[in-house]
Design an enzyme around this catalytic site. Structure first.
Site, PDB file in Angstrom:
ATOM      1  N   ASN A   9      -9.570  10.770   2.314  1.00 41.11           N
ATOM      2  CA  ASN A   9     -10.471  10.340   1.258  1.00 41.11           C
ATOM      3  C   ASN A   9     -11.884  10.684   1.618  1.00 41.11           C
ATOM      4  OD1 ASN A   9     -12.355   8.647  -0.288  1.00 41.11           O
ATOM      5  ND2 ASN A   9     -10.463   7.215  -0.727  1.00 41.11           N
ATOM      6  N   GLU A  43     -10.586  10.698  -3.804  1.00 39.68           N
ATOM      7  CA  GLU A  43     -11.790  10.217  -4.356  1.00 39.68           C
ATOM      8  C   GLU A  43     -12.825  11.544  -4.414  1.00 39.68           C
ATOM      9  OE1 GLU A  43     -13.638   5.981  -4.431  1.00 39.68           O
ATOM     10  OE2 GLU A  43     -12.417   6.188  -2.431  1.00 39.68           O
ATOM     11  N   TYR A 126      -4.137   9.066  -4.832  1.00 39.69           N
ATOM     12  CA  TYR A 126      -4.970   8.045  -4.722  1.00 39.69           C
ATOM     13  C   TYR A 126      -4.678   6.902  -5.364  1.00 39.69           C
ATOM     14  CZ  TYR A 126      -9.565   5.570  -5.003  1.00 39.69           C
ATOM     15  OH  TYR A 126     -10.473   4.355  -4.890  1.00 39.69           O
ATOM     16  N   ASP A 170      -4.557   8.255  -0.154  1.00 33.10           N
ATOM     17  CA  ASP A 170      -5.081   7.148   0.454  1.00 33.10           C
ATOM     18  C   ASP A 170      -4.115   6.108  -0.304  1.00 33.10           C
ATOM     19  OD1 ASP A 170      -6.316   4.568   0.529  1.00 33.10           O
ATOM     20  OD2 ASP A 170      -8.238   5.481  -0.306  1.00 33.10           O
ATOM     21  N   ASN A 172      -3.926   3.010  -0.072  1.00 32.38           N
ATOM     22  CA  ASN A 172      -4.467   1.441  -0.240  1.00 32.38           C
ATOM     23  C   ASN A 172      -3.461   0.415  -0.139  1.00 32.38           C
ATOM     24  OD1 ASN A 172      -7.249   1.503  -0.970  1.00 32.38           O
ATOM     25  ND2 ASN A 172      -6.902   2.501  -2.692  1.00 32.38           N
ATOM     26  N   ASP A 271     -16.053   6.921   4.820  1.00 29.81           N
ATOM     27  CA  ASP A 271     -15.572   5.751   5.404  1.00 29.81           C
ATOM     28  C   ASP A 271     -13.886   5.958   5.930  1.00 29.81           C
ATOM     29  OD1 ASP A 271     -14.877   5.676   2.703  1.00 29.81           O
ATOM     30  OD2 ASP A 271     -15.100   3.700   2.476  1.00 29.81           O
ATOM     31  N   HIS A 272     -13.331   6.933   5.387  1.00 31.44           N
ATOM     32  CA  HIS A 272     -12.219   7.137   5.842  1.00 31.44           C
ATOM     33  C   HIS A 272     -12.110   8.552   6.973  1.00 31.44           C
ATOM     34  CE1 HIS A 272      -9.937   5.122   2.502  1.00 31.44           C
ATOM     35  NE2 HIS A 272     -11.212   5.159   1.980  1.00 31.44           N
TER      36      HIS A 272
END
Length: 280
Positions: A9, A43, A126, A170, A172, A271-272
């Site tokens: 991501n 993303e 995603y 991702d 989630n 951040d990934h």
């Protein structure tokens, strides 16, 4: 000859390729060094033109980008970067609600070089983040449930056959307690709710393999996402929400996996962290 697949991501492709400081050359530096053959992106948060402009140096070096952007400007967007051009590309999974939101794309490759696999589909996902089951978050909670229902049915039909399939992204959802550093404090958090973990368990029971967990069954994590806030990254207080699911032909040849965690907080370009699996 193995094939190496990465999922990451990028948290906005234009931000990811920018040099954040004198120590960090961003995603383009990482691309120039990765052994990956196929990279699935989430993303992207950019139009086709913006993404191609951001990745222009990599594309000039021979990478091929296929992607789908979201109808909501600056939101979501998934893609596949590959060293060879895909034989075919499909966007979405047949959902009137979700196919225009830039959450799923597939790319087909012939003769991928993996023993026993003549054709390979690599997909980027995603999955919606969702929310807790509260009156304030009801809409996001129900949206994620609808996505899980539709996408789960689609995956059930994708797993079978001789074609190799790898769905990276991702997701989630942290599947189990070993996948969150602070799992006790997140029992009511989106991404670790009982129905979400049950959904992942159902996929595993239907023939999909979580190849990183299969390769490293006793490891905590390895985590792939950490909040930008506080000391989460420094303390490795993360979540394992980026992973690759493989069907039986590809799971049988998964041989190694690594999370490319930055060596320091200020060397991160997302951040990934990239999660890379070697097949073959």
């Amino acid at each position: 000859m193995p094939i190496v697949i990465t999922t990451v991501n990028v948290n906005g492709i234009r931000a990811a390729v920018k040099q954040r400081n004198e120590r960090n050359e961003g995603m383009l530096r990482w691309l120039s060094e990765t052994p990956s053959d196929v990279i699935v992106l989430q993303e992207i948060r950019a139009s086709h033109k913006q993404a191609h402009d951001a990745l222009a140096p990599a594309l000039a070096d021979g990478w091929h980008l296929t992607m789908t952007e979201s109808s909501v400007k600056g939101h979501a967007g998934v893609g596949v970067l590959s060293r060879s051009e895909p034989a075919a590309v499909r966007t979405g999974f047949g959902s009137p609600e979700f196919d225009g939101l830039g959450r799923y794309v597939e790319a087909d490759f012939t003769a991928p070089g993996v023993d026993g696999v003549d054709e390979l589909t690599v997909a980027s996902l995603y999955l919606p983040k969702g929310a807790a089951d509260t009156p304030q978050d009801a809409a996001k909670f129900e949206e994620k449930k609808r996505f899980l229902d539709e996408f789960g049915a689609y995956l059930a039909g994708l797993a079978g056959g001789d074609r190799g399939v790898v769905v990276g992204g991702d997701w989630n959802i942290a599947p189990a307690e070993a996948d969150i550093k602070n799992w006790k404090g997140n029992l009511k958090s989106p991404g670790f709710l009982p129905h979400e973990r049950e959904w992942v368990a159902g996929l595993l029971a239907s023939g999909w393999s979580d190849v990183v967990r299969d390769l490293y069954p006793d490891d905590a994590g390895p985590y792939s996402w950490w909040s930008w806030r506080g000391k989460a990254f420094d303390n490795d207080a993360g979540w394992r929400i980026d992973y690759q699911f493989a069907n039986a032909p590809m799971a049988a040849v998964a041989s190694a996996a690594v999370v490319d965690r930055a060596q320091a907080y200020d060397l991160r370009w997302s951040d990934h962290a990239p999660v890379t699996v070697t097949f073959g």
